[in-house]
Motif scaffolding. Structure first.
Motif, PDB file in Angstrom:
ATOM      1  N   GLY A 210      42.047 -54.086  58.850  1.00 46.67           N
ATOM      2  CA  GLY A 210      42.011 -54.747  60.372  1.00 46.67           C
ATOM      3  C   GLY A 210      42.930 -56.040  60.476  1.00 46.67           C
ATOM      4  N   TYR A 211      43.798 -55.997  59.285  1.00 41.12           N
ATOM      5  CA  TYR A 211      44.954 -57.054  59.524  1.00 41.12           C
ATOM      6  C   TYR A 211      45.839 -56.482  60.569  1.00 41.12           C
ATOM      7  N   PRO A 212      46.349 -57.374  61.420  1.00 41.99           N
ATOM      8  CA  PRO A 212      47.420 -56.688  62.189  1.00 41.99           C
ATOM      9  C   PRO A 212      48.606 -56.590  61.441  1.00 41.99           C
ATOM     10  N   VAL A 213      49.339 -55.561  61.777  1.00 44.32           N
ATOM     11  CA  VAL A 213      50.802 -55.242  61.314  1.00 44.32           C
ATOM     12  C   VAL A 213      51.895 -55.022  62.465  1.00 44.32           C
ATOM     13  N   GLY A 214      51.530 -54.483  63.292  1.00 45.60           N
ATOM     14  CA  GLY A 214      52.570 -54.386  64.418  1.00 45.60           C
ATOM     15  C   GLY A 214      52.337 -53.357  65.397  1.00 45.60           C
ATOM     16  N   SER A 215      53.212 -53.197  66.571  1.00 44.20           N
ATOM     17  CA  SER A 215      52.723 -52.471  67.442  1.00 44.20           C
ATOM     18  C   SER A 215      53.933 -51.084  67.515  1.00 44.20           C
ATOM     19  N   VAL A 216      53.286 -49.874  67.906  1.00 43.84           N
ATOM     20  CA  VAL A 216      54.036 -48.613  67.798  1.00 43.84           C
ATOM     21  C   VAL A 216      55.356 -48.789  69.122  1.00 43.84           C
ATOM     22  N   SER A 217      56.493 -48.681  68.462  1.00 40.10           N
ATOM     23  CA  SER A 217      57.767 -48.567  69.394  1.00 40.10           C
ATOM     24  C   SER A 217      58.258 -47.384  69.857  1.00 40.10           C
ATOM     25  N   ARG A 218      58.006 -46.214  68.793  1.00 42.60           N
ATOM     26  CA  ARG A 218      58.633 -45.029  68.857  1.00 42.60           C
ATOM     27  C   ARG A 218      58.100 -44.052  68.049  1.00 42.60           C
ATOM     28  N   ILE A 219      58.033 -42.749  68.332  1.00 41.56           N
ATOM     29  CA  ILE A 219      57.199 -41.836  67.532  1.00 41.56           C
ATOM     30  C   ILE A 219      58.333 -40.588  67.641  1.00 41.56           C
ATOM     31  N   LYS A 220      58.235 -40.277  66.254  1.00 50.67           N
ATOM     32  CA  LYS A 220      59.198 -39.136  66.046  1.00 50.67           C
ATOM     33  C   LYS A 220      58.696 -38.100  64.925  1.00 50.67           C
ATOM     34  N   GLU A 221      58.914 -36.800  65.067  1.00 51.31           N
ATOM     35  CA  GLU A 221      58.703 -36.087  63.671  1.00 51.31           C
ATOM     36  C   GLU A 221      59.550 -36.317  62.745  1.00 51.31           C
ATOM     37  N   SER A 222      58.772 -36.190  61.365  1.00 54.01           N
ATOM     38  CA  SER A 222      59.545 -36.337  60.173  1.00 54.01           C
ATOM     39  C   SER A 222      60.705 -34.978  60.218  1.00 54.01           C
ATOM     40  N   SER A 223      61.488 -35.319  59.216  1.00 55.97           N
ATOM     41  CA  SER A 223      62.790 -34.184  58.828  1.00 55.97           C
ATOM     42  C   SER A 223      61.835 -32.956  58.519  1.00 55.97           C
ATOM     43  N   ASP A 224      60.817 -32.856  57.854  1.00 55.05           N
ATOM     44  CA  ASP A 224      60.305 -31.506  57.269  1.00 55.05           C
ATOM     45  C   ASP A 224      59.423 -30.982  58.260  1.00 55.05           C
ATOM     46  N   ASN A 225      59.078 -31.702  59.450  1.00 58.98           N
ATOM     47  CA  ASN A 225      58.545 -31.417  60.604  1.00 58.98           C
ATOM     48  C   ASN A 225      56.926 -31.137  60.017  1.00 58.98           C
ATOM     49  N   LEU A 226      56.467 -31.647  59.123  1.00 58.64           N
ATOM     50  CA  LEU A 226      54.972 -31.839  58.621  1.00 58.64           C
ATOM     51  C   LEU A 226      54.113 -33.066  59.045  1.00 58.64           C
ATOM     52  N   PHE A 227      55.063 -34.116  59.299  1.00 61.62           N
ATOM     53  CA  PHE A 227      54.117 -35.390  59.533  1.00 61.62           C
ATOM     54  C   PHE A 227      54.883 -35.989  60.988  1.00 61.62           C
ATOM     55  N   ILE A 228      54.315 -37.013  61.295  1.00 60.48           N
ATOM     56  CA  ILE A 228      54.950 -37.677  62.521  1.00 60.48           C
ATOM     57  C   ILE A 228      55.123 -39.153  61.736  1.00 60.48           C
ATOM     58  N   SER A 229      56.122 -39.675  62.251  1.00 65.01           N
ATOM     59  CA  SER A 229      56.728 -41.111  61.896  1.00 65.01           C
ATOM     60  C   SER A 229      56.483 -41.906  63.177  1.00 65.01           C
TER      61      SER A 229
END
Lengths: 265, 164
Positions: A210-229
């Motif tokens: 639960g320690y804060p890290v940051g907020s999401v600014s942009r979402i994209k698919e990874s180059s292998d299309n298996l994950f989201i980044s």
């Protein structure tokens, strides 16, 4: 004698003619005069009275508007306090900590590490988590008697499991050589969106959950299309830090932020 | 004569606007003071009788356009007031202050008597109506004194241009 009282008698007669009859008849006569002979007068009076009523209504509405604005401001303030509180506030639970001052840097560009003025003598050990008032900073990788080296999350060598605070979607916090902080290895189809707050994961063995890290600014698919980044805007600007908090493990384990005796930062 | 009539009519219009737009702010116990009564008294004292009655009648009719349920009552009341006051003041000297004060009292008495009769016929002669009428009489009397003497003072003011 008659000539002397002629005018009053005529006027008396006319006023009696005006007065006699039912209320409807009198109203009709008044209405007729108001629309013909006395039109400018009747019109001006009704216009002035309507204007006065509108002014009163306007004043009332302004009061309501001011009241509503104040309420909205109060609600906005509450919302800001709540959202900022959930975004950057964290508690250390039963974790003790040491305040250290950043006294230097080592390494180049994005591979830069922090050197702080507390070390083994202060009870710090390698692998101790480091945080700031805004969120996580990194971990101690090397400790001497009077200083230690902190590996910040902006260094590509730093990786920890993190998660979306709202949906608990898991991922790995990583930085690339350009300095972009990302949450990688997010499963395809996960519920994550821009603006979400990212916090340390329950899977982390280094940081409490639960320690804060940051907020999401942009979402994209990874180059292998298996994950989201998800690219993040970190809450802590490592390069601007003056002081950090180095957490010390107590009784061999780190407590969760939901622990008793929580301490708000 | 025409100019005097016109001027009198314009003062009447002025008082009518004040009565309709300003006097509601001075409401006391449900009573809005009627400044047309002291204006009518002043008219009787300062203008020829027929002119005063004519202007009073017209202004009264205009006043009743704004309260159509009793249309005709104000011209009739002002007419009765004018007649009564013009007859009452005859034995007195033209500048008699006592006579003016008595006309103020008499005019308010007649006005509220007429109002009491009209409202009593319409709504019944209750004790509440009598009480309200008495309060209205006292309040109107005070306002009448103020307005009437202010008018007296203003009507005697003269602009004097002195060239040296």
């Amino acid at each position: 004698m008659i000539k002397r009282y002629l005018v009053p008698l005529v006027l008396l007669l006319v006023s009696l003619i005006m007065l006699i009859g039912t209320e409807e008849a009198r109203t009709a006569r008044a209405d007729l005069l108001g629309r013909t002979v006395f039109y400018p007068f009747a019109r001006s009076i009704s216009a002035i009275q309507a204007n006065g009523e509108l002014k009163k209504e306007l004043a009332g509405l302004r009061v309501q508007l001011a009241d509503q604005t104040l309420r909205n401001l109060a609600l906005e303030n509450e919302l800001k306090m709540f959202s900022s509180g959930t975004a950057v506030a964290f508690d250390t639970g039963l974790v003790d900590f040491e305040i250290a001052e950043v006294i230097g840097y080592s390494g180049q560009f994005q591979q830069r590490n922090l050197i702080v003025n507390k070390g083994l003598r202060s009870g710090l050990r390698p692998e101790s988590p480091v945080v700031s008032a805004s969120g996580i900073v990194g971990k101690v990788i090397n400790a001497a008697d009077t200083y230690c080296v902190v590996l910040p999350f902006s260094n590509p060598q730093f990786q920890i499991p993190v998660m979306d605070r709202n949906t608990s979607v898991q991922g790995i916090l990583q930085a690339d050589l350009r300095g972009v902080i990302s949450m990688n290895m997010i499963k395809l189809g996960s519920q994550i969106s821009v603006g979400d707050t990212i916090v340390t994961s329950n899977l982390s063995r280094l940081f409490p959950k639960g320690y804060p890290v940051g907020s999401v600014s942009r979402i994209k698919e990874s180059s292998d299309n298996l994950f989201i980044s998800a690219e993040l805007n970190p809450f802590t600007q490592v390069e601007n830090l003056e002081h950090v908090f180095i957490l010390r493990k107590q009784m061999g384990t780190l407590a969760t932020p939901q622990g008793q005796g929580a301490r708000q930062q | 004569m025409i100019w005097k009539f016109l001027w009198t009519y314009l003062t009447g219009i002025f008082f009518l606007y004040v009565q309709l737009l300003v006097m509601p702010a001075f409401e006391l116990a449900g009573t809005i003071p009627n400044i047309l009564v002291p204006w009518m008294i002043w008219l009787i004292w300062s203008r020829p009788r027929d002119m005063a009655l004519g202007v009073g009648f017209i202004v009264g009719a205009m006043y009743d356009v704004t309260q159509p349920s009793l249309f005709g009552l104000s011209p009739l009341t002002f007419l009765l007031l004018g007649m009564a006051l013009s007859e009452f003041r005859k034995p007195f000297e033209a500048e008699s202050k006592v006579a003016r004060m008595l006309t103020l009292l008499l005019a308010n008495l007649i006005y509220h008597l007429v109002m009491w009769l009209v409202l009593g016929v319409g709504h019944g002669f209750t004790a509440q109506l009598a009480t309200l009428n008495l309060i209205a009489f006292a309040y109107n009397l005070v306002i009448s004194f103020v307005v009437f003497w202010s008018l007296q003072l203003l009507s005697r003011m003269r602009v004097v241009i002195v060239s040296e």
